[in-house]
Design a protein around this motif. Sequence first.
Motif, PDB file in Angstrom:
ATOM      1  N   PHE A 114       0.844  -1.197   0.000  1.00  0.00           N
ATOM      2  CA  PHE A 114       0.000   0.000   0.000  1.00  0.00           C
ATOM      3  C   PHE A 114       0.878   1.245   0.000  1.00  0.00           C
ATOM      4  CE2 PHE A 114       0.594  -1.464   4.361  1.00  0.00           C
ATOM      5  CZ  PHE A 114       1.005  -0.322   5.037  1.00  0.00           C
ATOM      6  N   VAL A 115       0.291   2.352  -0.403  1.00  0.00           N
ATOM      7  CA  VAL A 115       1.011   3.619  -0.428  1.00  0.00           C
ATOM      8  C   VAL A 115       1.059   4.175   0.988  1.00  0.00           C
ATOM      9  CG1 VAL A 115       1.023   5.987  -1.296  1.00  0.00           C
ATOM     10  CG2 VAL A 115       0.379   4.100  -2.809  1.00  0.00           C
ATOM     11  N   SER A 116       2.262   4.418   1.488  1.00  0.00           N
ATOM     12  CA  SER A 116       2.416   4.923   2.849  1.00  0.00           C
ATOM     13  C   SER A 116       2.800   6.396   2.904  1.00  0.00           C
ATOM     14  CB  SER A 116       3.448   4.089   3.620  1.00  0.00           C
ATOM     15  OG  SER A 116       4.613   3.862   2.845  1.00  0.00           O
ATOM     16  N   SER A 117       3.222   6.972   1.775  1.00  0.00           N
ATOM     17  CA  SER A 117       3.478   8.411   1.737  1.00  0.00           C
ATOM     18  C   SER A 117       3.477   8.908   0.301  1.00  0.00           C
ATOM     19  CB  SER A 117       4.816   8.759   2.415  1.00  0.00           C
ATOM     20  OG  SER A 117       5.906   8.370   1.604  1.00  0.00           O
ATOM     21  N   VAL A 118       3.108  10.169   0.157  1.00  0.00           N
ATOM     22  CA  VAL A 118       3.232  10.909  -1.102  1.00  0.00           C
ATOM     23  C   VAL A 118       3.813  12.265  -0.742  1.00  0.00           C
ATOM     24  CG1 VAL A 118       2.010  12.076  -2.965  1.00  0.00           C
ATOM     25  CG2 VAL A 118       1.356   9.756  -2.324  1.00  0.00           C
ATOM     26  N   GLY A 119       5.002  12.556  -1.246  1.00  0.00           N
ATOM     27  CA  GLY A 119       5.658  13.784  -0.832  1.00  0.00           C
ATOM     28  C   GLY A 119       5.848  13.778   0.669  1.00  0.00           C
ATOM     29  N   LYS A 120       5.369  14.822   1.347  1.00  0.00           N
ATOM     30  CA  LYS A 120       5.468  14.917   2.806  1.00  0.00           C
ATOM     31  C   LYS A 120       4.198  14.454   3.503  1.00  0.00           C
ATOM     32  CE  LYS A 120       8.826  18.714   2.690  1.00  0.00           C
ATOM     33  NZ  LYS A 120       9.118  20.112   3.117  1.00  0.00           N
ATOM     34  N   VAL A 121       3.250  13.918   2.742  1.00  0.00           N
ATOM     35  CA  VAL A 121       2.011  13.402   3.310  1.00  0.00           C
ATOM     36  C   VAL A 121       2.231  11.944   3.689  1.00  0.00           C
ATOM     37  CG1 VAL A 121      -0.446  12.992   2.953  1.00  0.00           C
ATOM     38  CG2 VAL A 121       0.661  14.973   1.885  1.00  0.00           C
ATOM     39  N   ASN A 122       2.251  11.650   4.980  1.00  0.00           N
ATOM     40  CA  ASN A 122       2.566  10.307   5.468  1.00  0.00           C
ATOM     41  C   ASN A 122       1.373   9.681   6.173  1.00  0.00           C
ATOM     42  OD1 ASN A 122       5.760   9.727   5.383  1.00  0.00           O
ATOM     43  ND2 ASN A 122       5.383  11.917   5.665  1.00  0.00           N
ATOM     44  N   ILE A 123       1.198   8.376   5.989  1.00  0.00           N
ATOM     45  CA  ILE A 123       0.215   7.644   6.759  1.00  0.00           C
ATOM     46  C   ILE A 123       0.654   7.674   8.227  1.00  0.00           C
ATOM     47  CG2 ILE A 123       1.309   5.375   6.555  1.00  0.00           C
ATOM     48  CD1 ILE A 123      -1.472   4.198   6.114  1.00  0.00           C
TER      49      ILE A 123
END
Length: 423
Positions: A154-163
């Motif tokens: 699964f995606v755990s981060s995009v840029g500085k947006v973190n789960i």
Amino acid sequence: MSTFGSQFRVTTYGESHCASVGCIIDGCPPGLQLTAADIQVQLSRRRPGQSNLTTPRDEKDLVHIQSGIEHSVTLGTPIALLVKNEDQRPKDYTETDLYPRPSHADYTYLEKYGIKASSGGGRSSARETIGRVAAGAIAEKYLRQAHGVEIVAFVSSVGKVNIPSSVGGHAASHEDDDDVEDALTPEFRKLLSTVTRDVVDKQQTRCPHPETAERMVKRILRAKEAQDSIGGTVTCVIRNVPPGLGEPVFDKFEAKLAHAMLSIPATKAFEIGSGFRGTEVPGSKHNDKFVRRPDGRLGTTTNWSGGVQGGITNGEDIYFRVGFKSPATISQPQATAQYDGTEGSLAARGRHDPCVVPRAVPIVEAMASLVVMDMLVQQNGRTATASLLPPITTLPPTMVMPPKAKQIVAGGAPVDGEVAKNE
């Protein structure tokens, strides 16, 4: 080269704008029930054009089985899989006749071979990963049926947006402060043990945390509107992997896993278990202490090792994270140089993903399945060969596994409580 694996071998072929891409798989066990639909599920998750967050290239990526399967059963002979390239636009890449695209493979391929594909990224394009995903779907079906293995990314981060909860606690206030919290929070550990592909696919970003997923959408769209791109990370967990997989010293399980993940286009980082966070935790708090589980096997109270110790799987869940850079192809003008060194400005016209991580999820799962499958075949060959020898009764007890433990390990990973019944 273009082949991965030693026992379960996968060779991919094709460029981004040639007639077709695909793979040849050698070493698939005979007798596995398999249809094109089994493979298509993962290819459809990888294909472009799924949403406004991905490239608009319209490819259905339908798989065609060429050999190795009859009456929906594998023969044990090489399996050839083909996927046609249908939505090709080579004319979108005429600028690469003059310019090596920044952070692309145009220049390095030309330096290596003295020639390169005239359009797209050629073999460096993510179109190459179609063969990996197709082969991975086959390996995964065998692993699921034979050992109950589950692989979910699964995606755990995009840029500085973190789960949230991917890293627990707080940074130490002083260099000599050893009061560090767990490397992973209980919430994130629960996610790793329970997350499913159905939950992951409910979000177009493939982030299983809805609030974070919404923020990721906004971040990707912001990059897209600016004709820019953004990177991110994919976390993957592998459950029910039998203990004992891995080949010391140079082919340790995590070494092969890192090899597999860093061979995926656009990858720049890999960590397993507690990863870099583990470097901040004293050994007294980081060590995975052993306990006896209800089924009689040994397990660990924590799993900062990520299911691998000494390069060999220990039966715990394997989890790792892969970092993907921002896609190199962007549409805004960039000051750069031509092949002859003349300064100029390049604005790429090709279709591209503003962020690759949502579509990278099935690719990470595929490469994970290929690693487990290859090492499982190696280990089964070793144990099957050794089982033909007469038992040795002269070794001290410290050199051999206790009979009960040996019986449990030989049965593979427990599936639906089977270990309890076998006891």
